[in-house]
Design a protein around this motif. Structure first.
Motif, PDB file in Angstrom:
ATOM      1  N   LEU A 308       0.823  -1.199   0.000  1.00 42.27           N
ATOM      2  CA  LEU A 308       0.000   0.000   0.000  1.00 42.27           C
ATOM      3  C   LEU A 308       0.864   1.260   0.000  1.00 42.27           C
ATOM      4  CD1 LEU A 308      -2.766   1.412   0.262  1.00 42.27           C
ATOM      5  CD2 LEU A 308      -2.533   1.177   2.744  1.00 42.27           C
ATOM      6  N   LEU A 309       1.891   1.293   0.847  1.00 41.96           N
ATOM      7  CA  LEU A 309       2.770   2.453   0.889  1.00 41.96           C
ATOM      8  C   LEU A 309       3.457   2.651  -0.459  1.00 41.96           C
ATOM      9  CD1 LEU A 309       3.951   4.698   2.710  1.00 41.96           C
ATOM     10  CD2 LEU A 309       5.855   3.146   3.196  1.00 41.96           C
ATOM     11  N   ASP A 310       3.897   1.562  -1.059  1.00 39.03           N
ATOM     12  CA  ASP A 310       4.525   1.619  -2.375  1.00 39.03           C
ATOM     13  C   ASP A 310       3.571   2.221  -3.412  1.00 39.03           C
ATOM     14  OD1 ASP A 310       6.380   1.235  -4.395  1.00 39.03           O
ATOM     15  OD2 ASP A 310       5.837  -0.850  -4.711  1.00 39.03           O
ATOM     16  N   ASP A 311       2.313   1.810  -3.360  1.00 36.39           N
ATOM     17  CA  ASP A 311       1.315   2.306  -4.319  1.00 36.39           C
ATOM     18  C   ASP A 311       0.970   3.778  -4.092  1.00 36.39           C
ATOM     19  OD1 ASP A 311       1.185  -0.202  -5.481  1.00 36.39           O
ATOM     20  OD2 ASP A 311      -0.614  -0.809  -4.356  1.00 36.39           O
ATOM     21  N   GLU A 312       0.897   4.191  -2.828  1.00 31.74           N
ATOM     22  CA  GLU A 312       0.394   5.523  -2.505  1.00 31.74           C
ATOM     23  C   GLU A 312       1.452   6.622  -2.585  1.00 31.74           C
ATOM     24  OE1 GLU A 312      -2.783   6.484  -1.750  1.00 31.74           O
ATOM     25  OE2 GLU A 312      -3.407   4.457  -2.320  1.00 31.74           O
ATOM     26  N   LEU A 313       2.721   6.285  -2.406  1.00 26.15           N
ATOM     27  CA  LEU A 313       3.767   7.309  -2.467  1.00 26.15           C
ATOM     28  C   LEU A 313       3.979   7.753  -3.912  1.00 26.15           C
ATOM     29  CD1 LEU A 313       6.534   6.174   0.053  1.00 26.15           C
ATOM     30  CD2 LEU A 313       5.064   8.201   0.216  1.00 26.15           C
ATOM     31  N   LYS A 314       4.006   9.061  -4.125  1.00 25.31           N
ATOM     32  CA  LYS A 314       4.209   9.632  -5.463  1.00 25.31           C
ATOM     33  C   LYS A 314       5.371  10.638  -5.401  1.00 25.31           C
ATOM     34  CE  LYS A 314       0.376   7.470  -6.583  1.00 25.31           C
ATOM     35  NZ  LYS A 314       0.410   6.188  -7.337  1.00 25.31           N
ATOM     36  N   LEU A 315       6.525  10.162  -5.014  1.00 26.32           N
ATOM     37  CA  LEU A 315       7.669  11.042  -4.799  1.00 26.32           C
ATOM     38  C   LEU A 315       8.375  11.367  -6.120  1.00 26.32           C
ATOM     39  CD1 LEU A 315       9.134   9.337  -1.607  1.00 26.32           C
ATOM     40  CD2 LEU A 315       7.559  11.282  -1.729  1.00 26.32           C
ATOM     41  N   LYS A 316       8.850  12.610  -6.222  1.00 26.75           N
ATOM     42  CA  LYS A 316       9.539  13.061  -7.440  1.00 26.75           C
ATOM     43  C   LYS A 316      11.029  13.272  -7.207  1.00 26.75           C
ATOM     44  CE  LYS A 316       5.346  15.364  -9.165  1.00 26.75           C
ATOM     45  NZ  LYS A 316       4.513  14.910  -8.023  1.00 26.75           N
ATOM     46  N   ARG A 317      11.393  13.893  -6.095  1.00 23.09           N
ATOM     47  CA  ARG A 317      12.812  14.153  -5.816  1.00 23.09           C
ATOM     48  C   ARG A 317      13.328  13.268  -4.688  1.00 23.09           C
ATOM     49  NH1 ARG A 317      15.945  17.830  -2.754  1.00 23.09           N
ATOM     50  NH2 ARG A 317      14.092  18.819  -1.878  1.00 23.09           N
ATOM     51  N   TRP A 318      12.558  13.149  -3.625  1.00 24.54           N
ATOM     52  CA  TRP A 318      12.944  12.227  -2.574  1.00 24.54           C
ATOM     53  C   TRP A 318      12.852  10.810  -3.114  1.00 24.54           C
ATOM     54  CZ3 TRP A 318       9.429  14.488   1.861  1.00 24.54           C
ATOM     55  CH2 TRP A 318       9.893  15.775   2.184  1.00 24.54           C
ATOM     56  N   GLN A 319      13.625   9.917  -2.544  1.00 27.86           N
ATOM     57  CA  GLN A 319      13.684   8.541  -3.069  1.00 27.86           C
ATOM     58  C   GLN A 319      13.294   7.525  -2.009  1.00 27.86           C
ATOM     59  OE1 GLN A 319      17.629   7.162  -4.024  1.00 27.86           O
ATOM     60  NE2 GLN A 319      16.908   5.292  -5.007  1.00 27.86           N
ATOM     61  N   ARG A 320      12.233   6.766  -2.287  1.00 23.77           N
ATOM     62  CA  ARG A 320      11.921   5.615  -1.451  1.00 23.77           C
ATOM     63  C   ARG A 320      12.769   4.451  -1.929  1.00 23.77           C
ATOM     64  NH1 ARG A 320       9.072   1.160  -2.728  1.00 23.77           N
ATOM     65  NH2 ARG A 320       8.361  -0.169  -1.018  1.00 23.77           N
ATOM     66  N   LEU A 321      13.613   3.925  -1.045  1.00 22.61           N
ATOM     67  CA  LEU A 321      14.471   2.815  -1.438  1.00 22.61           C
ATOM     68  C   LEU A 321      13.620   1.568  -1.702  1.00 22.61           C
ATOM     69  CD1 LEU A 321      17.564   3.247   0.906  1.00 22.61           C
ATOM     70  CD2 LEU A 321      17.210   4.082  -1.412  1.00 22.61           C
ATOM     71  N   PRO A 322      14.054   0.723  -2.638  1.00 20.77           N
ATOM     72  CA  PRO A 322      13.237  -0.436  -3.047  1.00 20.77           C
ATOM     73  C   PRO A 322      13.275  -1.565  -2.029  1.00 20.77           C
ATOM     74  CG  PRO A 322      15.307  -0.423  -4.244  1.00 20.77           C
ATOM     75  CD  PRO A 322      15.291   0.845  -3.434  1.00 20.77           C
ATOM     76  N   SER A 323      12.556  -1.381  -0.940  1.00 22.51           N
ATOM     77  CA  SER A 323      12.535  -2.358   0.147  1.00 22.51           C
ATOM     78  C   SER A 323      11.198  -3.082   0.182  1.00 22.51           C
ATOM     79  CB  SER A 323      12.766  -1.661   1.492  1.00 22.51           C
ATOM     80  OG  SER A 323      12.454  -2.520   2.563  1.00 22.51           O
ATOM     81  N   ARG A 324      11.255  -4.405   0.376  1.00 22.83           N
ATOM     82  CA  ARG A 324      10.050  -5.203   0.586  1.00 22.83           C
ATOM     83  C   ARG A 324       9.953  -5.652   2.046  1.00 22.83           C
ATOM     84  NH1 ARG A 324       5.858  -4.429  -1.844  1.00 22.83           N
ATOM     85  NH2 ARG A 324       5.124  -6.415  -0.948  1.00 22.83           N
ATOM     86  N   THR A 325      10.655  -4.958   2.918  1.00 18.81           N
ATOM     87  CA  THR A 325      10.610  -5.268   4.340  1.00 18.81           C
ATOM     88  C   THR A 325       9.856  -4.158   5.074  1.00 18.81           C
ATOM     89  OG1 THR A 325      12.651  -4.102   4.970  1.00 18.81           O
ATOM     90  CG2 THR A 325      12.874  -6.347   4.088  1.00 18.81           C
ATOM     91  N   ALA A 326       9.713  -4.326   6.382  1.00 17.43           N
ATOM     92  CA  ALA A 326       9.007  -3.323   7.184  1.00 17.43           C
ATOM     93  C   ALA A 326       9.757  -2.004   7.259  1.00 17.43           C
ATOM     94  CB  ALA A 326       8.781  -3.870   8.599  1.00 17.43           C
TER      95      ALA A 326
END
Length: 400
Positions: A308-326
Motif C-alpha cells: 500500500l505504501l509503495d502504491d500511494e507514495l508519489k515522490l519526485k525528488r525524494w527517493q523511497r528505497l526499493p525495500s520489501r521489508t518493514a
C-alpha cells in the motif's frame, strides 16, 4: 584546558552540522498510537514489526513470569542467574532454527548488541583469524570486529564477487564472513544464498545478524534462514527478540559446539547479570504467536501495508528505497532538509525519525519509516499523503 568548554565545543559542532540527536519520552505502551511528551502521535518509528510489544498474551505471560521468578535474576548465567525460563527459551529457539543448523543449540543474551559482540569476539579470538565484514553492517557488528583479536577486512555492500576475491587472497587460518540479513537503514536483504555458497567453498563461517528478519521473514516467522531455505554447519545465526518478538534480548543459534565455545569464551555472556527470567517467560508466549496462525496473518497484513505504501507514495525528488521489508527509507539527502521534514510531520502528529550521519553516509540523510502489523491501512495512507504533500511543498519552495 577547560574540560567542559571542550565538550561544549563538540556539541556546538554537532548542532551546526544538523547532527544533534534528541530523545522523546513515551508516556504509553509501544504501539502505533502513542502518547509522546504528553501529546498523541501516530508512530512510524518502532521496530515492533508484528505489534507484539503490547499484545495481551505477551503482557499476561510477563505478569506470570514475574509471579513465578520474581523481578530479577540476581547473578550471571554461570553463577546462579540461569533460570528454568531461560533454559526453556533457549530450547525453543534452538528448535526453531534446527531445520537450518546441524546439531542446533541456542544461547540467550540481554541485548542484540551483546550477542553480536559475543559471536565475533569468540569466533575471532585468534590473531590468525580474519573477519570479512559487510560495508553496511550494524554498529554492533563493527564494534564486535574491532574488539576481536582477528584482522578485519570490509567488503562492499552486497558484492559477492568482491568478497570472493578477498577470501581468495586471504591466508587466514579462520575466516569469518559477517553480515546483516535485513539492513536496518536501507531495508534490503543480503544475498545470503550466494554468501553461504561462498563460505562453504572457502571453509568460512557465515555469521548472520537477523535482527530485522526474525519473526517477520519465512513462512513461520523463523527468519532469514527459513526465508532462503538455507542449511549448513557453517552458519552462526543471531536473532533479536526486542523487535518483531516484542520483548527484549537476543540469541545466538549454531552447532552445539559453537554455543559451548560462546559459553566458555564470550565475555558479554560470562560477565553480565542474566536478564530477568520473566522476560524469557514472556518470550515463550511471543514465539507461540509468531509460529501460529495469528503470526502468519500479522505477517500477511504487514506485507499488504508495504504494498500500500509503495502504491500511494508519489515522490519526485525524494527517493523511497526499493525495500520489501518493514523498513521503508525515504532518502532526502541533506541533514537540515531531513530534519525539517521530520519536524513538519511531527507538527501533523506523525512520528517519523530523521536518520543522519554517521548512521548513514553523508548526503543520504533520510526519513526511516517502519511499518507494523498493528498499523491500519488508513494510517499508512495518511502517512503517504503527508509525505507526498510535504515533498510538493519543498519542491515549490525550492522553485520559488
Amino acid at each position: 584546558m577547560n574540560l567542559i568548554a571542550g565538550v561544549e565545543r563538540q556539541l556546538d559542532t554537532l548542532a551546526v552540522q544538523s547532527l544533534t540527536r534528541r530523545r522523546r519520552t513515551a508516556d504509553s505502551p509501544c504501539a502505533p498510537r502513542q502518547v509522546v511528551d504528553g501529546r498523541s502521535m501516530l508512530a512510524f518509528c518502532s521496530n515492533d514489526y508484528l505489534g507484539l510489544a503490547a499484545h495481551p498474551r505477551v503482557i499476561a505471560a510477563l505478569h506470570e513470569g514475574a509471579d513465578l521468578y520474581g523481578a530479577g535474576s540476581g547473578a550471571a548465567h554461570l553463577v546462579s542467574g540461569h533460570s528454568r525460563a531461560h533454559a526453556q527459551l533457549e530450547e525453543r529457539l534452538a528448535a526453531m532454527q534446527a531445520p537450518h543448523l546441524a546439531d542446533a543449540r541456542a544461547l540467550y543474551f540481554c541485548t542484540g548488541y551483546m550477542a553480536n559482540l559475543a559471536a565475533l569476539t569468540a569466533l575471532g579470538s585468534s590473531p590468525d583469524a580474519t573477519i570479512f565484514s559487510e560495508a553496511l553492517n550494524h554498529a554492533s557488528l563493527i564494534d564486535g570486529a574491532r574488539l576481536a583479536k582477528a584482522g578485519v577486512t570490509v567488503y562492499p555492500h552486497g558484492d559477492v564477487a568482491a568478497l570472493e576475491t578477498k577470501l581468495l587472497e586471504s591466508g587466514a587460518g579462520t575466516k569469518i564472513v559477517v553480515t546483516d540479513s535485513v539492513f536496518s537503514m536501507d531495508g534490503d536483504l543480503a544475498p545470503l544464498p550466494a554468501l553461504l555458497a561462498l563460505c562453504e567453498r572457502h571453509g568460512a563461517w557465515l555469521v548472520v545478524d537477523d535482527a530485522h528478519g526474525f519473526g517477520v521473514l519465512g513462512a513461520n516467522g523463523r527468519g532469514a534462514l527459513e526465508h532462503f531455505a538455507l542449511r549448513s554447519p557453517n552458519l552462526v545465526y543471531v536473532g533479536t527478540l526486542g523487535k518483531a518478538a516484542g520483548v527484549g534480548g537476543a540469541f545466538i543459534a549454531a552447532h552445539a559446539s559453537v554455543i559451548e565455545l560462546m559459553i566458555q569464551r564470550a565475555r558479554p555472556y560470562i560477565y553480565t547479570t542474566a536478564s530477568p527470567p520473566a522476560l524469557a517467560h514472556a518470550l515463550l508466549a511471543s514465539l507461540d504467536i509468531i509460529e501460529g496462525a495469528e503470526g502468519m496473518e500479522r505477517r500477511a497484513h504487514l506485507n499488504r501495508l508495504i504494498s500500500l505504501l509503495d502504491d500511494e507514495l508519489k515522490l519526485k525528488r525524494w527517493q523511497r528505497l526499493p525495500s520489501r521489508t518493514a523498513i521503508q527509507p525515504i532518502v532526502i539527502g541533506a541533514n537540515d532538509e531531513a530534519l525539517r521534514a521530520a519536524s513538519r510531520l511531527h507538527e501533523q502528529g506523525l512520528w517519523v525519525p530523521a536518520i543522519r550521519p554517521p548512521t548513514v553516509a553523508p548526503g543520504t540523510a533520510r526519513l526511516r519509516v517502519t511499518l507494523s502489523a498493528a498499523h491500519t491501512q488508513d494510517e499508512v495512507a495518511q502517512l503517504a499523503a503527508a509525505l507526498n504533500h510535504l515533498e510538493t511543498q519543498q519542491l515549490e519552495r525550492t522553485a520559488a
